[in-house]
Design a protein around this motif. Structure first.
Motif, PDB file in Angstrom:
ATOM      1  N   TYR A   1       1.005  -1.146  -0.115  1.00  0.00           N
ATOM      2  CA  TYR A   1       0.051   0.063   0.031  1.00  0.00           C
ATOM      3  C   TYR A   1       0.958   1.165   0.025  1.00  0.00           C
ATOM      4  O   TYR A   1       0.720   2.092  -0.763  1.00  0.00           O
ATOM      5  N   ARG A   2       1.754   1.254   0.823  1.00  0.00           N
ATOM      6  CA  ARG A   2       2.839   2.221   0.882  1.00  0.00           C
ATOM      7  C   ARG A   2       3.498   2.618  -0.474  1.00  0.00           C
ATOM      8  O   ARG A   2       3.727   3.815  -0.937  1.00  0.00           O
ATOM      9  N   ASN A   3       3.955   1.655  -0.939  1.00  0.00           N
ATOM     10  CA  ASN A   3       4.657   1.510  -2.257  1.00  0.00           C
ATOM     11  C   ASN A   3       3.839   2.162  -3.597  1.00  0.00           C
ATOM     12  O   ASN A   3       4.037   2.778  -4.241  1.00  0.00           O
ATOM     13  N   GLN A   4       2.400   1.579  -3.382  1.00  0.00           N
ATOM     14  CA  GLN A   4       1.417   2.109  -4.249  1.00  0.00           C
ATOM     15  C   GLN A   4       1.156   3.631  -4.276  1.00  0.00           C
ATOM     16  O   GLN A   4       1.377   4.345  -5.168  1.00  0.00           O
ATOM     17  N   LEU A   5       1.193   4.154  -2.949  1.00  0.00           N
ATOM     18  CA  LEU A   5       0.987   5.678  -2.917  1.00  0.00           C
ATOM     19  C   LEU A   5       2.164   6.579  -3.385  1.00  0.00           C
ATOM     20  O   LEU A   5       2.093   7.505  -3.908  1.00  0.00           O
ATOM     21  N   LEU A   6       3.250   5.890  -2.902  1.00  0.00           N
ATOM     22  CA  LEU A   6       4.582   6.610  -3.240  1.00  0.00           C
ATOM     23  C   LEU A   6       4.818   6.826  -4.897  1.00  0.00           C
ATOM     24  O   LEU A   6       4.958   7.676  -5.344  1.00  0.00           O
ATOM     25  N   LEU A   7       4.203   5.590  -5.476  1.00  0.00           N
ATOM     26  CA  LEU A   7       4.587   5.571  -7.007  1.00  0.00           C
ATOM     27  C   LEU A   7       3.648   6.464  -7.503  1.00  0.00           C
ATOM     28  O   LEU A   7       4.062   6.948  -8.447  1.00  0.00           O
ATOM     29  N   GLN A   8       2.249   6.559  -6.900  1.00  0.00           N
ATOM     30  CA  GLN A   8       1.468   7.440  -7.653  1.00  0.00           C
ATOM     31  C   GLN A   8       1.849   8.919  -7.641  1.00  0.00           C
ATOM     32  O   GLN A   8       1.713   9.755  -8.373  1.00  0.00           O
ATOM     33  N   VAL A   9       2.886   9.017  -6.519  1.00  0.00           N
ATOM     34  CA  VAL A   9       3.385  10.567  -6.397  1.00  0.00           C
ATOM     35  C   VAL A   9       4.437  10.759  -7.406  1.00  0.00           C
ATOM     36  O   VAL A   9       4.325  11.794  -8.057  1.00  0.00           O
ATOM     37  N   ALA A  10       5.083   9.517  -7.861  1.00  0.00           N
ATOM     38  CA  ALA A  10       6.040   9.856  -8.767  1.00  0.00           C
ATOM     39  C   ALA A  10       5.616   9.714 -10.244  1.00  0.00           C
ATOM     40  O   ALA A  10       6.148   9.977 -11.106  1.00  0.00           O
ATOM     41  N   GLY A  11       4.246   9.358 -10.330  1.00  0.00           N
ATOM     42  CA  GLY A  11       3.562   9.147 -11.653  1.00  0.00           C
ATOM     43  C   GLY A  11       4.099   7.856 -12.435  1.00  0.00           C
ATOM     44  O   GLY A  11       4.007   7.875 -13.417  1.00  0.00           O
ATOM     45  N   LEU A  12       4.637   6.925 -11.806  1.00  0.00           N
ATOM     46  CA  LEU A  12       5.101   5.892 -12.272  1.00  0.00           C
ATOM     47  C   LEU A  12       4.092   4.605 -12.056  1.00  0.00           C
ATOM     48  O   LEU A  12       3.830   4.337 -10.865  1.00  0.00           O
ATOM     49  N   PRO A  13       3.757   3.632 -13.202  1.00  0.00           N
ATOM     50  CA  PRO A  13       3.019   2.713 -12.696  1.00  0.00           C
ATOM     51  C   PRO A  13       3.503   1.500 -12.058  1.00  0.00           C
ATOM     52  O   PRO A  13       3.164   0.946 -11.176  1.00  0.00           O
ATOM     53  N   SER A  14       4.930   1.476 -12.284  1.00  0.00           N
ATOM     54  CA  SER A  14       5.716   0.296 -11.497  1.00  0.00           C
ATOM     55  C   SER A  14       7.084   0.739 -11.614  1.00  0.00           C
ATOM     56  O   SER A  14       7.772   1.030 -12.574  1.00  0.00           O
ATOM     57  N   ALA A  15       7.855   0.476 -10.347  1.00  0.00           N
ATOM     58  CA  ALA A  15       9.267   0.659 -10.112  1.00  0.00           C
ATOM     59  C   ALA A  15       9.535  -0.005  -8.656  1.00  0.00           C
ATOM     60  O   ALA A  15       8.647  -0.281  -7.963  1.00  0.00           O
ATOM     61  N   ASP A  16      10.783   0.127  -8.612  1.00  0.00           N
ATOM     62  CA  ASP A  16      11.284  -0.529  -7.338  1.00  0.00           C
ATOM     63  C   ASP A  16      11.565   0.705  -6.325  1.00  0.00           C
ATOM     64  O   ASP A  16      11.970   1.730  -6.934  1.00  0.00           O
ATOM     65  N   LEU A  17      11.338   0.252  -5.237  1.00  0.00           N
ATOM     66  CA  LEU A  17      11.461   1.565  -3.975  1.00  0.00           C
ATOM     67  C   LEU A  17      12.554   0.833  -2.970  1.00  0.00           C
ATOM     68  O   LEU A  17      12.319  -0.122  -2.778  1.00  0.00           O
ATOM     69  N   ALA A  18      13.590   1.515  -3.135  1.00  0.00           N
ATOM     70  CA  ALA A  18      14.539   1.176  -1.825  1.00  0.00           C
ATOM     71  C   ALA A  18      14.501   2.313  -0.789  1.00  0.00           C
ATOM     72  O   ALA A  18      14.718   3.379  -1.020  1.00  0.00           O
ATOM     73  N   GLU A  19      14.274   2.128   0.431  1.00  0.00           N
ATOM     74  CA  GLU A  19      13.902   3.027   1.414  1.00  0.00           C
ATOM     75  C   GLU A  19      15.541   3.297   2.008  1.00  0.00           C
ATOM     76  O   GLU A  19      16.476   2.368   2.352  1.00  0.00           O
ATOM     77  N   SER A  20      15.878   4.388   2.291  1.00  0.00           N
ATOM     78  CA  SER A  20      17.117   4.877   2.612  1.00  0.00           C
ATOM     79  C   SER A  20      17.001   5.618   4.067  1.00  0.00           C
ATOM     80  O   SER A  20      15.750   5.407   4.461  1.00  0.00           O
ATOM     81  N   GLN A  21      17.781   6.510   4.765  1.00  0.00           N
ATOM     82  CA  GLN A  21      17.736   7.051   6.078  1.00  0.00           C
ATOM     83  C   GLN A  21      16.600   8.100   5.389  1.00  0.00           C
ATOM     84  O   GLN A  21      16.421   8.726   4.851  1.00  0.00           O
ATOM     85  N   ASP A  22      16.027   8.553   6.801  1.00  0.00           N
ATOM     86  CA  ASP A  22      15.032   9.602   6.769  1.00  0.00           C
ATOM     87  C   ASP A  22      13.833   9.348   6.046  1.00  0.00           C
ATOM     88  O   ASP A  22      13.281  10.482   5.540  1.00  0.00           O
ATOM     89  N   SER A  23      13.415   8.328   5.975  1.00  0.00           N
ATOM     90  CA  SER A  23      12.264   8.002   5.033  1.00  0.00           C
ATOM     91  C   SER A  23      12.361   8.510   3.596  1.00  0.00           C
ATOM     92  O   SER A  23      11.340   8.941   3.114  1.00  0.00           O
ATOM     93  N   ARG A  24      13.597   8.522   3.106  1.00  0.00           N
ATOM     94  CA  ARG A  24      13.845   8.776   1.712  1.00  0.00           C
ATOM     95  C   ARG A  24      13.852   7.482   0.837  1.00  0.00           C
ATOM     96  O   ARG A  24      14.066   6.467   1.429  1.00  0.00           O
TER      97      ARG A  24
END
Lengths: 185, 228
Positions: free
Chosen positions: A37-60
């Motif tokens: 759910y979190r990834n789906q929301l974040l990808l919506q922000v970036a306007g990308l239908p699918s991509a990989d997300l890697a969390e780093s420090q300070d919730s970046r």
């Protein structure tokens, strides 16, 4: 008396057992749901239908397409709004252009300031594609202040705060881009 | 048979938990801004109410006046917690919207009232039916309220049903083409709409009472209650 205590204890034990069983059998599924759910929301922000997300420090989050980093999503906030802190996600590509901006928590007035919320109005999409290079520093303001961004009738404080916050976020990105992209786990 | 009819009538109309007993209004008013949210919360309430009535009734021989209330609350809290966890594992997005009010079902007085005043004094079969009918009465009012508020507030009906029924349900959304009235979505809209519903129900009930056919029915109903 003894019997009553025993009865309640038994019942409490049975209830506790049932709850733990349900909790235990669902825990993994729920964690997966939360991530998805979190990834789906974040990808919506970036306007990308699918991509990989890697969390780093300070919730970046570093966005990658086919192992290649293409941008970063990070949280920004401002206390310059009309009512309380406005919290946003800002997605930027490697060229420093905005992929998307989303307000995820605010207390702005319904009907006036809440047009910064995409569910209410499309205003926030005006940021897409803007960068510090293609938009001059004097343009990073609402139109009433001589800038490029619309204000809302009856509410100038809210959009002014959001424009300033996004501009500050971009500046931050430029200062730390190298460091932020390298700290990926 | 008469009892079954009486319980059904009580739950859905005569003694409806929302419109007549005015119980459980906090989740009712807060969640009823769309049909999808209403249906989600209504179904969970219906399920928990039926199950808690069933269990309370089956334990009624074992418990006395001192242990009854804590036991009932324990049972209700257990079912609500389980429902909450299951909702998170299978309908996560719906849970994100109504989750706060799912946990609050524990404090929905309808559940404790039915457990204490009905389930703890009636056989399992009738208690379960009572829980189901009361839950159904609550669910129907929630959906009606949700439908009216969604239509007035957003100009749509059945939007976001995919939260409950999967992606195919996205097509169920009906756009009415009317402009949304913000008031209907905000809390005051909930109170105003709900007030109108109560008024409408009272108007119907009053008309029913004054018609001669209904007078006979009411008389026989009263007898039935006295006999119980």
């Amino acid at each position: 008396m003894k019997r009553l205590v025993l009865q309640l204890t038994l019942l409490a034990g049975a209830c506790g057992l049932l709850t733990s069983l349900v909790q235990y059998s669902s825990a993994e599924r729920i964690t997966l749901n939360q991530l998805a759910y979190r990834n789906q929301l974040l990808l919506q922000v970036a306007g990308l239908p699918s991509a990989d997300l890697a969390e780093s420090q300070d919730s970046r989050f570093v966005i990658s397409l086919a192992q290649e980093p293409v941008g970063i999503i990070f949280p920004i906030s401002t206390g310059q709004g009309y009512n309380g802190t406005i919290r946003l996600w800002l997605a930027v590509n490697l060229q420093g252009e905005i992929l998307g901006v989303r307000v995820y928590a605010h207390g702005e007035t319904p009907g006036l300031g809440d047009k910064i919320d995409l569910q209410v109005a499309n205003w926030v999409l005006d940021f897409n594609g803007k960068s510090l290079v293609n938009t001059a520093i004097t343009d990073w303001a609402v139109k009433r202040d001589g800038g490029k961004f619309d204000q809302f009738s009856g509410a100038t404080i809210t959009p002014r705060a959001v424009v300033a916050a996004v501009h500050a976020g971009l500046t931050q990105f430029h200062q730390h881009q190298q460091q932020w992209m390298e700290e990926t786990p | 048979m008469n009892q079954v009819r009486q319980i059904t009538r009580d739950g859905l109309w005569q003694n409806n938990p929302a419109l007549v007993q005015l119980l459980g209004l906090c989740p009712l008013l807060a969640v009823s801004n769309t049909v999808a949210n209403s249906l989600g919360l209504g179904l969970v309430t219906l399920l928990v109410l039926t199950l808690s009535n069933l269990l309370v009734s089956s334990l009624r021989g074992q418990l006395n006046s001192a242990t009854r209330l804590p036991a009932q609350i324990l049972i209700i809290a257990t079912f609500v917690t389980c429902a909450d966890i299951l909702l998170q594992s299978y309908w996560y997005e719906l849970h994100q919207r109504i989750g706060l009010f799912v946990a609050l079902i524990v404090t929905n007085c309808t559940l404790l009232a039915r457990a204490e005043s009905f389930a703890s004094r009636h056989p399992i079969r009738l208690a379960t039916l009572d829980g189901f009918m009361m839950g159904l009465g609550f669910l129907l009012v929630l959906i009606l309220l949700g439908g009216i508020r969604e239509a007035l507030g957003q100009g749509t009906l059945l939007a976001d049903m995919h939260l409950l029924f999967g992606d195919n349900a996205r097509a169920w959304k009906i756009s009415l083409g009317t402009p949304g009235i913000l008031l209907a979505v905000l809390p005051p809209g909930a109170f105003i709409t709900f007030g109108c519903l109560i008024a409408a129900r009272n108007w119907f009930a009053q008309r029913e009472e004054t018609s001669p056919r209904a007078k006979a029915a009411t008389a026989s109903n009263t007898q039935l209650i006295h006999r119980e």
